[in-house]
Design a protein around this motif. Structure first.
Motif, PDB file in Angstrom:
ATOM      1  N   ILE A   1       0.864  -1.176   0.000  1.00  0.00           N
ATOM      2  CA  ILE A   1       0.000   0.000   0.000  1.00  0.00           C
ATOM      3  C   ILE A   1       0.899   1.224   0.000  1.00  0.00           C
TER       4      ILE A   1
ATOM      5  N   PHE B   1      -9.856   1.804   3.180  1.00  0.00           N
ATOM      6  CA  PHE B   1      -9.435   0.942   4.290  1.00  0.00           C
ATOM      7  C   PHE B   1      -9.873   1.511   5.636  1.00  0.00           C
TER       8      PHE B   1
ATOM      9  N   GLU C   1      -9.280 -11.540  10.966  1.00  0.00           N
ATOM     10  CA  GLU C   1      -8.424 -10.807  10.021  1.00  0.00           C
ATOM     11  C   GLU C   1      -7.000 -10.912  10.546  1.00  0.00           C
TER      12      GLU C   1
ATOM     13  N   ARG D   1      -2.956 -10.138   9.821  1.00  0.00           N
ATOM     14  CA  ARG D   1      -2.029  -9.336   9.036  1.00  0.00           C
ATOM     15  C   ARG D   1      -0.635  -9.438   9.625  1.00  0.00           C
TER      16      ARG D   1
ATOM     17  N   PHE E   1      -8.269   0.484   8.998  1.00  0.00           N
ATOM     18  CA  PHE E   1      -6.815   0.488   8.794  1.00  0.00           C
ATOM     19  C   PHE E   1      -6.377   1.776   8.122  1.00  0.00           C
TER      20      PHE E   1
HETATM   21  C1  KMT Z   1      -7.738  -4.189   5.568  1.00  0.00           C
HETATM   22  O1  KMT Z   1      -8.404  -5.181   5.849  1.00  0.00           O
HETATM   23  O2  KMT Z   1      -8.141  -3.051   5.761  1.00  0.00           O
HETATM   24  C2  KMT Z   1      -6.467  -4.393   4.989  1.00  0.00           C
HETATM   25  O3  KMT Z   1      -6.204  -5.480   4.610  1.00  0.00           O
HETATM   26  C3  KMT Z   1      -5.543  -3.281   4.895  1.00  0.00           C
HETATM   27  C4  KMT Z   1      -4.312  -3.676   4.226  1.00  0.00           C
HETATM   28  S1  KMT Z   1      -3.326  -4.870   5.075  1.00  0.00           S
HETATM   29  C5  KMT Z   1      -2.334  -3.974   6.194  1.00  0.00           C
END
Ligand code: KMT
Ligand code: NI
Length: 174
Positions: free
Chosen positions: A61, A77, A87, A89, A128
């Protein structure tokens, strides 16, 4: 990783918005959030195996990778939503913020840097953003049958079973 209460002040979403009040690791646990720092890719693979994350991809990003779409993506986001699944990450480079709703709808901001992993439970409202350096490279991990469509906050998400289950976990039976 660093977590603190969001200041709710006006200003670009990518600014730190640090109220100066830290949110403890125990508080994140109470919200059902798991977090790790895993410099070794083997440890990420082990976590994925243990928790059944069979699929993954990578996303960068940044204005360089997204061009003119970048600002719209970053705003997208940041729309508050939930998912019907976890989720997960893993930050590969750069940094970013996940904001998660706590009790009374207060935001907790979680700053993630290289090698940080966050697992957010199904049903938690979150959003995010990149930070002021405008660069996040992350691995997104998914279960076999991913249900990761963002459900933007509104009437349907209030009533979904996943939201109810999450609140039961967080707050206990009423
Ligand atoms: C989200 O779910 O908002 C994302 O995947 C953002 C990018 S991943 C850091
Ligand atoms: Ni999400």
């Amino acid at each position: 990783m660093k977590a603190y209460w969001y200041d709710n002040l006006p200003g670009d979403q990518r600014e730190p918005h640090d109220s100066g009040r830290a949110a403890s690791g125990e508080w994140l646990t109470k919200l059902g959030i798991l977090h790790y720092n895993l410099p070794s890719r083997a440890d990420v693979d082990a976590l994925a195996r243990e928790r059944g994350y069979k699929n993954r991809d990578e996303i960068t990003i940044s204005p360089a990778s997204m061009g003119a779409a970048y600002e719209d993506k970053v705003r997208g986001f940041f729309a508050e939503h939930l998912h019907e699944d976890e989720e997960i990450r893993y930050i590969l480079d750069g940094a970013g913020f996940f904001d998660v709703r706590s009790h009374g709808d207060d935001w907790v901001r979680i700053r993630l840097e290289r090698f940080d992993v966050v697992v957010m439970p199904a049903g938690i409202y979150h959003r995010f953003t990149t930070d002021e350096k405008n660069y996040t490279k992350a691995m997104r991990l998914f279960k076999d049958d991913p249900k990761w469509t963002p459900l933007v906050r509104g009437t349907e998400t209030e009533e979904t079973e996943y939201r109810k289950e999450y609140l039961k976990m967080r707050d206990g039976a009423a």
